[in-house]
Design a protein around this motif. Structure first.
Motif, mmCIF file in Angstrom:
data_model
loop_
_atom_site.group_PDB
_atom_site.id
_atom_site.type_symbol
_atom_site.label_atom_id
_atom_site.label_comp_id
_atom_site.label_asym_id
_atom_site.label_seq_id
_atom_site.Cartn_x
_atom_site.Cartn_y
_atom_site.Cartn_z
ATOM 1 N N LYS A 458 49.728 37.506 39.242
ATOM 2 C CA LYS A 458 49.177 36.419 39.923
ATOM 3 C C LYS A 458 49.457 34.975 39.452
ATOM 4 O O LYS A 458 49.209 34.629 38.362
ATOM 5 N N ARG A 459 50.416 34.362 39.977
ATOM 6 C CA ARG A 459 51.003 32.993 39.401
ATOM 7 C C ARG A 459 50.435 31.703 40.068
ATOM 8 O O ARG A 459 49.689 31.993 41.076
ATOM 9 N N THR A 482 47.564 34.060 35.763
ATOM 10 C CA THR A 482 46.451 34.276 35.603
ATOM 11 C C THR A 482 46.032 35.833 35.863
ATOM 12 O O THR A 482 44.844 36.119 36.486
ATOM 13 N N GLY A 483 46.516 36.548 35.339
ATOM 14 C CA GLY A 483 46.450 37.962 35.467
ATOM 15 C C GLY A 483 47.084 38.736 36.486
ATOM 16 O O GLY A 483 48.074 38.284 36.800
ATOM 17 N N TYR A 484 46.595 39.468 37.122
ATOM 18 C CA TYR A 484 47.263 40.452 38.188
ATOM 19 C C TYR A 484 46.414 40.439 39.518
ATOM 20 O O TYR A 484 45.336 40.340 39.475
ATOM 21 N N MET A 485 47.229 40.731 40.407
ATOM 22 C CA MET A 485 46.567 40.757 41.700
ATOM 23 C C MET A 485 45.615 42.067 41.745
ATOM 24 O O MET A 485 45.857 43.125 41.251
ATOM 25 N N ALA A 486 44.322 41.876 42.538
ATOM 26 C CA ALA A 486 43.589 42.970 42.505
ATOM 27 C C ALA A 486 43.873 43.986 43.452
ATOM 28 O O ALA A 486 45.009 44.110 44.249
ATOM 29 N N PRO A 487 43.765 45.421 43.219
ATOM 30 C CA PRO A 487 44.224 46.397 43.961
ATOM 31 C C PRO A 487 44.035 46.125 45.705
ATOM 32 O O PRO A 487 45.167 46.749 46.178
ATOM 33 N N ASP A 488 43.008 45.489 46.063
ATOM 34 C CA ASP A 488 43.266 45.521 47.384
ATOM 35 C C ASP A 488 43.997 44.361 48.107
ATOM 36 O O ASP A 488 43.933 44.121 49.274
ATOM 37 N N ALA A 489 44.456 43.477 47.034
ATOM 38 C CA ALA A 489 45.451 42.522 47.503
ATOM 39 C C ALA A 489 46.898 43.040 47.415
ATOM 40 O O ALA A 489 47.616 42.251 48.107
#
Length: 796
Positions: A458-459, A482-489
């Protein structure tokens, strides 16, 4: 009659030599056969909870029957170790940077480079974060590996050749195997981003946009989005980049197959039985033994059979079927890393962050070298990742990579074994951390689905997808993750209206889904488009129809190049040239396929490569002459669009020197191909594609010990297939396996792979099944009748 004394001496000497030779051969036989896998009988005192059976059919396909998943993992480790330990050892050492312990000084520089990633330390950290059940699975698997190794009468033969001993398997070693897959499937040095930056640094922006478009007419996304982007012709003449070249080590342009795969699925609406059907073939370097190991297992606590391809070194089923779902992978060329350009102080002891100057965190790595003193290398770490080198201005570069994060690997893939349907499988896939993959799945009720498996960064602070592909300075705090995309994204498609899904390492989706995945500059879409078109050419499918797609070597992509070459050779001014006549006759024998016996295919392919090399190839050589960190093969995947537009528009300002017209240029490239292959008195008739596309599948040791190649390597064979078609094939690269299966209908599925199950050349399974892969025969998906049965008995 007395025998002369000298004759007696000679006879005794010869007899002694014969005895010594026989003793030596007997010893070698004892050594080699002592590391063959045990196939039958009981093996006592094993760490299983109940008697566990390891069954093998005539090809060595393994079926494990155990009380629970831990017993299956233990038994799989036992089998992997006995059949494939050296391969597993190379995979863990490859990513850990520990090959010097096996090969000595020759591997030290490689190990020093790889230690930058500190994958062994990361593997230990990852293991500690896994769910308890997953940690347990790794532990019991490693116990099985070490038990299997100990059960051999002798250590695997490779260790006698290398004069060393195998090291025990540790639980974290299985994670190192996954890191080796990261290294194989993604940029471990940020090659794509650094190469794209070099293009923008030394070429006008309009030339870069022209050479590296977002997409074009060859794309075939599964969401039918618009991916055609026609860039305007660049202003600055191409010849400017011919006139100012300096020395370059860049070789001529040649097509390159990317590590990747094909997969596709159709829903139950298009099959005779109503179950979905899934096909998969994973394209990797071809070695002996194959990277995959076929296995099937049955749990006493379940009536479900899990069947497919395992990865030796791990306790997981990588692709296959559970009777409820079937799935396959292709490498997803998303954007999984970033290059950060550091600002450092004069002493290069500190680097700038949004909070001010911070000291580097140096870490010393010790490299053990066989037969020599150990060596050390220092890794410079930052808050974002390790320093991996410098750019062309001397700025330190840091790699921010999914693989470096503790969450970059998990074993959630195992949950697919319990999935009841496509929806559940897609949910699991979005929570699974492996190198980014296109996950294509179908279930027994006829549903199909696709999603992106693997972490998606997640940029923030990047104004466009192009900016995300260029190095950036993160010291201001305006750029970062800022971390990573949520699974549902994660992008996801379930039960498309057309009942078909397909991926082949090219652009898969468009619009917002494309932005979420990022652009990893994957393959040109020709292969993916050909698969799509085959799927829309029929309304019903059987496994035989899927195999026909797997083996499809029709050269649709090159057909327009064939027409161009014919037109070039038919030009009036060339009519009396004997070279042109010979070339024209050969090219007009074109049958439209990358057949092993085709002369025309080879010549047309080389003509295309020659045209690219002598036109836009000058631009890549120009950039290469300016920098040391440039990998053109990572950014030339879509150069077809630029070259074909140049040929069709024929702008005068871009005619390559020294030619005065595009016709003259094309004619010269055709003659260059003729000169290349007009060898001795053979002429062009002997220059078949198969002659230049002969299998060269080798064991790692035969490269260093060629006198053993007769024993260790697969037989050469002239092969059909190439890069821009479903049947991807080169001498040492291609479909490592081919599979098609409908969940619940496994008995009609097929699965074949290059080489055999065993890594031991004296094993009956060393080459078993390889010929089916070569000729494309539909080997059964399920194991056959038992030929050997081994029982692991629990400790008393």
């Amino acid at each position: 009659m007395r025998i002369p004394r000298p004759f007696k001496i000679v006879m005794v000497t010869l007899l002694s030599l014969v005895i010594l030779a026989m003793a030596g051969l007997a010893f070698l036989w004892w050594v080699f056969t002592g590391s063959l896998a045990q196939l039958e009988g009981p093996v006592s005192a094993q760490a299983v909870s109940a008697p566990t059976f390891i069954r093998r059919d005539a090809q060595g396909l393994v079926t494990i029957e155990g009380a629970n998943r831990e017993d299956i993992a233990y038994s799989l480790g036992f089998v992997h170790a006995q059949e494939r330990f050296f391969q597993m050892d190379l995979l863990r050492r490859n990513s850990a940077g520990e090959l010097s312990e096996l090969f000595g000084e020759v591997a030290v520089e490689f190990d020093k480079r790889i230690r930058v990633h500190q994958f062994r330390k990361r593997a230990v950290a990852v293991q500690s974060r896994l769910y308890v059940q997953q940690q347990t699975l790794l532990e019991v698997y490693s116990q099985g590996v070490n038990a299997g190794l100990a059960q051999l009468r002798n250590k695997p033969f490779e260790y006698y050749v290398l004069n060393t001993d195998p090291e025990p398997w540790r639980a974290e070693d299985s994670l190192l195997v996954v890191y080796s897959m990261y290294m194989d499937l993604q940029d471990e040095w940020g090659e794509t981003e650094r190469s794209l930056a070099a293009l923008y640094e030394f070429l006008p922006a309009d030339w870069v946009n022209y050479l590296v478009p977002k997409g074009g007419e060859w794309d075939a996304t599964i969401d039918a989005g618009d991916t055609t982007f026609r860039a305007p012709l660049p202003q600055r003449p191409l010849s400017d980049f011919q006139n100012h070249q300096v020395a370059t080590n860049l070789t001529s342009y040649a097509d390159r197959a990317l590590p990747g795969s094909n997969n596709w699925s159709v829903s139950g609406a298009l099959t005779r039985h109503g179950a979905a059907m899934v096909a998969d073939d994973m394209h990797l370097g071809l070695d002996v033994p194959n990277i995959w190991f076929r296995a099937s297992w049955l749990l006493a606590e379940s009536d479900r059979r899990i069947t497919g391809a395992t990865l030796p070194g791990t306790p997981l089923m990588i692709v296959g079927s559970t009777e409820n779902i079937a799935w396959g992978f292709t490498n997803a060329f998303g954007d999984f890393s970033d290059i950060i350009r550091l600002q450092t102080n004069a002493e290069t002891t500190e680097y700038l962050t949004p909070e001010g100057w911070q000291p580097f965190a140096p870490d010393t790595e010790v490299i053990n070298v066989k037969g020599q003193a150990s060596q050390q290398t220092t890794v410079k770490n930052t808050r974002w990742g390790p320093v991996i080198g410098e750019d062309y201005y001397g700025n330190a570069l840091v790699l921010r990579w999914v693989a470096h994060d503790p969450g970059g690997i998990n074993l959630n893939l195992i949950e697919l074994e319990q999935a009841e349907n496509v929806s559940q499988a897609l949910d699991i896939a979005t929570r699974t951390a492996i190198p980014g993959q296109n996950f294509n799945v179908g279930d027994r009720d006829g549903n199909i689905g696709w999603t992106l498996m693997g972490l998606l960064p997640k940029r923030f602070g990047y104004p466009s997808s192009l900016a995300e592909r260029l190095p950036a300075d993160w010291s201001t705090g305006n750029n970062g993750w800022t971390g990573y995309m949520a699974p549902d994204a994660h992008p996801r498609i379930e039960n498309p209206a057309n009942n078909r899904l397909w991926t082949a390492n090219a652009r898969v989706v468009s619009g917002d889904s494309y932005k979420v995945m990022g652009d990893g500059l994957g393959a040109l879409g020709a292969r993916q488009q050909q698969i799509r078109n085959r799927l829309f050419a029929r309304d019903t499918f059987t496994e035989a129809d899927f195999l026909a797609i797997h083996l499809d070597d029709e050269a649709i992509f090159l057909s327009r190049w064939q027409a161009l070459l014919v037109a070039t050779l038919q030009a009036e001014e060339s009519a009396n040239d004997p070279a042109v006549r010979a070339l024209s006759e050969a090219v007009q024998s074109w049958q439209g396929h990358a057949s092993a016996n085709s002369v025309a295919y080879l010549l047309i392919k080389r003509f295309r490569e020659q045209v690219i090399d002598q036109s836009v190839g000058h631009l890549f050589r120009y950039v290469d002459s300016k920098v040391t960190d440039f990998w053109p093969s990572t950014v030339d995947n879509k150069v077809e669009y630029a070259v074909w537009q140049l040929i069709n528009d024929r702008p005068p300002r871009h005619i390559p020197q020294p030619y005065d017209s595009w016709d003259a240029f094309l004619h010269a490239q055709a003659l260059a191909v003729y000169s290349r292959y007009q060898e001795n008195n053979e002429g062009l008739r002997q220059q078949t594609w198969g002659r230049h596309n002969q299998l060269n599948i080798q064991h790692p040791l035969s490269r260093a010990l060629p006198f053993l190649s007769f024993l260790l390597d697969m037989e050469p064979a002239a092969m059909p297939g190439d890069t821009f078609m479903p049947r991807v094939q080169s001498p040492d690269f291609g479909a490592s396996q081919r599979m098609a299966v409908a969940p619940g209908q496994e008995e009609t599925g097929y699965f074949h792979m290059a080489t055999g199950q065993s890594g031991h050349p004296l094993s009956p399974f060393y080459r078993a099944g390889h010929d089916d892969w070569v000729i494309g025969a539909p080997s059964p998906f399920l194991p056959g009748k038992d030929a050997y049965v081994l029982q692991l008995r629990p400790k008393p």
